[in-house]
Design an enzyme around this catalytic site. Structure first.
Site, mmCIF file in Angstrom:
data_model
loop_
_atom_site.group_PDB
_atom_site.id
_atom_site.type_symbol
_atom_site.label_atom_id
_atom_site.label_comp_id
_atom_site.label_asym_id
_atom_site.label_seq_id
_atom_site.Cartn_x
_atom_site.Cartn_y
_atom_site.Cartn_z
ATOM 1 N N LYS A 184 -2.209 2.470 3.720
ATOM 2 C CA LYS A 184 -3.411 3.261 3.404
ATOM 3 C C LYS A 184 -3.869 3.984 4.677
ATOM 4 O O LYS A 184 -3.464 3.610 5.779
ATOM 5 C CB LYS A 184 -4.527 2.352 2.889
ATOM 6 C CG LYS A 184 -4.128 1.457 1.729
ATOM 7 C CD LYS A 184 -4.106 2.168 0.382
ATOM 8 C CE LYS A 184 -3.641 1.185 -0.684
ATOM 9 N NZ LYS A 184 -3.693 1.651 -2.035
HETATM 10 C C1 LIG Z 1 -3.836 0.412 -3.080
HETATM 11 C C2 LIG Z 1 -4.738 0.577 -4.226
HETATM 12 C C3 LIG Z 1 -5.423 -0.503 -4.815
HETATM 13 C C4 LIG Z 1 -5.142 -1.930 -4.460
HETATM 14 O O1 LIG Z 1 -5.283 -2.258 -3.106
HETATM 15 P P1 LIG Z 1 -4.518 -3.539 -2.534
HETATM 16 O O2 LIG Z 1 -5.109 -3.727 -1.178
HETATM 17 O O3 LIG Z 1 -3.059 -3.220 -2.503
HETATM 18 O O4 LIG Z 1 -4.814 -4.682 -3.436
HETATM 19 C C5 LIG Z 1 -6.326 -0.235 -5.826
HETATM 20 N N1 LIG Z 1 -6.548 1.021 -6.269
HETATM 21 C C6 LIG Z 1 -5.898 2.074 -5.743
HETATM 22 C C7 LIG Z 1 -6.223 3.443 -6.251
HETATM 23 C C8 LIG Z 1 -4.970 1.904 -4.719
HETATM 24 O O5 LIG Z 1 -4.333 2.965 -4.215
#
Ligand SMILES: *Cc1c(COP(=O)(O)O)cnc(C)c1O
Length: 371
Positions: A184
């Site tokens: 991210k």
């Molecule tokens: C990555 C993501 C999540 C989940 O996050 P994690 O930390 O992997 O549990 C939820 N919603 C969206 C839109 C994402 O891109």
């Protein structure tokens, strides 16, 4: 070439990150150590949100948000079908029902103009996703929520650092949930996430739910989860924060350069729109192409890694289909067939970017010839 280059970032920050990790190893408070609060304060200050609660992941953040508002079985949550499964997963996990509203075809974010028609007496919340790093139409969404007494939860897993009318993502709704999954825009070295809210009572509820619903040691006032974020992961985020603003500028400059180069190439590629009152942190640099399987295969053959976020609208996923008609959400279905994410990170080089665009133009030509 890597799809996301985290190695160069680590090399640039190694001294600081290593020192912060070593400090945790020295003090030994691996659970709820001082770095947790330090990170929460730094992120609250950065977003302007009154409260930040560090949690185990972005998924856990969304789950805790829904638990904090007291979502009950049968309650409805309005959301987008064009997102990562976690958005709908947490609703279903609590016995709730995801009610899907189609996306705008040019931004791939939820179409706020279609939301109000889906509000019923069972609706509790609206959960827009700030997809690819661009905040959804929060003004319109917040106005609908105010009219119907609903809570707005921004799924900001991809948009930490983005701005909307001068405000930060994570501070444009009652609750926001972000993720620090390594790839991210702001990632740690494992799982991590954070909740943000303007509401002190909700913040307190989230803190309690994070530690098994305890309002005091072994005093369980509500049902919770094991949802803490490791001290070590908070230390990694703290080590990355000083470079984050530079990284956002870099991502935006690279995204603008991608768009210029793609337009100049004349390739039949549709770019995503970014609304003038906000920016995008480009968690993914995503474009739309016809005959995507052939384009993606040609790019792979040319050594360019790509990804698809996401191939199938959630109302077509057996686990999350709810009772939606298969032909609903046509823009979401079409986007699932056409989106293609290109390599993106703050440390992507312009030389690599030139290679990606040249390969993309070539891949589109090849795909059209074989179509
Ligand atoms: C990555 C993501 C999540 C989940 O996050 P994690 O930390 O992997 O549990 C939820 N919603 C969206 C839109 C994402 O891109």
């Amino acid at each position: 070439m890597q799809f996301t280059d985290l190695k160069t970032q680590y090399t640039a920050l190694k001294a600081d990150i290593d020192a912060r990790i070593q400090r945790v190893l020295d003090h030994g408070q691996y659970i709820m150590g001082p770095e947790v609060k330090e990170m929460e304060q730094a992120l609250a200050a950065r977003t302007g949100a009154a409260h930040c609660v560090a949690v185990a992941s972005g998924t856990e953040a969304l789950l805790i948000a829904l638990m904090a508002i007291g979502l009950k079985p049968g309650d409805e949550v309005i959301t987008t079908p064009f997102t990562f499964a976690a958005t709908a997963e947490v609703i279903v996990l609590l016995g709730g029902k995801p009610v899907y509203v189609d996306i705008q075809p040019d931004t791939c974010n939820i179409d706020a103009a279609l939301i109000e028609a889906k509000v019923t007496p069972r609706t509790r919340a609206i959960m827009p996703v700030s997809l690819y790093g661009q905040v959804a139409d929060m003004d319109a969404i917040n106005a609908i929520a105010a009219r119907h007494n609903l809570v707005v939860i921004e799924d900001a897993a991809q948009s930490f650092g983005a701005t909307y009318q001068g405000k930060q993502s994570c501070n444009v709704s009652t609750i926001a949930a972000t993720s620090f999954f390594p790839s991210k825009p702001l990632g740690c070295y494992g799982d991590g996430g954070a909740l943000f809210t303007i509401d002190a009572a909700l913040a307190q509820a989230m803190r309690e739910i994070r530690v098994h619903g305890q309002s005091g040691r072994y005093h369980h006032t509500r049902v919770g989860v094991g949802g803490r974020m490791d001290t070590l992961q908070c230390a990694v985020i703290l080590g990355k924060l000083p470079r984050f603003s530079w990284e956002l500028e870099r991502r935006q400059a690279l995204a603008a350069r991608y768009s210029r180069l793609i337009l100049a190439s004349g390739a039949p590629v549709q770019l995503l729109a970014v609304r003038p009152d906000r920016d995008c942190v480009w968690a993914q640099y995503t474009v739309m192409v016809d005959n995507r399987p052939a384009v993606q295969a040609a790019l792979q053959a040319a050594g360019v890694p790509t990804a698809v976020h996401y191939p199938k609208s959630l109302h077509h996923q057996p686990a999350y289909a709810a009772d939606c008609c298969p032909d609903c959400n046509p823009h979401s279905i079409a986007a699932g067939q056409r989106v293609l994410s290109l390599p993106m990170s703050a440390d992507l080089t312009e030389a690599d970017q030139d290679r990606v665009v040249a390969a993309l133009a070539q891949a589109c030509a090849t795909a059209m010839a074989t179509a």
